[in-house]
Design an enzyme around this catalytic site. Structure first.
Site, PDB file in Angstrom:
ATOM      1  CG  ASP A  16      65.632  -2.103  62.171  1.00  0.00           C
ATOM      2  OD1 ASP A  16      65.257  -1.882  63.279  1.00  0.00           O
ATOM      3  OD2 ASP A  16      66.140  -1.077  61.308  1.00  0.00           O
ATOM      4  CB  ALA A  17      65.573  -6.341  66.232  1.00  0.00           C
TER       5      ALA A  17
END
Length: 187
Positions: free
Chosen positions: A41-42
């Site tokens: 994920d970011a």
């Protein structure tokens, strides 16, 4: 058929298509036709494998053939023996139960780059580091696991995928290298 090892920086999306001015893999990799085999994920940093071979991409990310992945996790608080035991045992996260894994307390890695922006510091609340090794990878699993035992994740860095690690391939965020395909499945 390249197999690319990439150190994904914080806040970079695991996709090549642009999205509302956010940084993506395309801002760091210009190799045509490659796609990630797995995701981060970011808010997470660290190792990502990419390939142009759809069969290999499927093999790497298929649930029955998951490569072991090690995450270095800075958590809010200090784990005790009971919270470490809960992390290692199957843990009910509501929509699924995790498989057993390895979770140990470690000292902060001295080779780890500073995060930008830095992790918030609170004088009244200590932080600590864990190394968690999984053979599965559900959406935001490590973050959900640490939260479930009362240790919210502050920073998450994937340091190893199967035989590849930041120890054997010291890449800074945004750097990449090509690695031998033959090494997959030999961890």
């Amino acid at each position: 058929m390249p197999l690319i090892l990439f150190n994904k920086p914080f806040q970079v999306l695991c996709q090549f298509s642009p999205q509302d001015g956010r940084l993506t893999l395309a801002d760091h990799l210009t190799i045509p036709g490659i796609y990630p085999a797995g995701r981060l994920d970011a808010d997470s940093e660290g190792l990502l494998l990419l390939t142009d071979d759809g069969r290999l991409q499927h093999e790497i990310s298929h649930p029955d053939r998951k490569e072991a992945k090690t995450y270095l996790v800075q958590v809010d608080g200090v784990p005790d023996a009971a919270s470490l035991a809960r992390l290692q045992a199957p843990l009910d996260l509501g929509d699924f139960v995790t498989k057993p894994c390895k979770a140990v307390r470690i000292t902060e890695p001295d080779w780890l780059w500073p995060r930008n922006p830095p992790i918030r510091a609170r004088a009244d609340k200590p932080t600590s580091w864990l190394a968690i090794t999984l053979k599965e990878g559900k959406n935001r699993q490590v973050r959900r696991m640490t939260a479930a035992v009362g240790l919210p994740t502050l920073r998450l860095v994937r340091s190893a995928i199967g035989p590849f690690s930041l120890a054997s391939h010291p890449l800074l965020p945004g750097e990449w290298c090509e690695v031998p395909v033959e090494n997959i499945g030999k961890a």
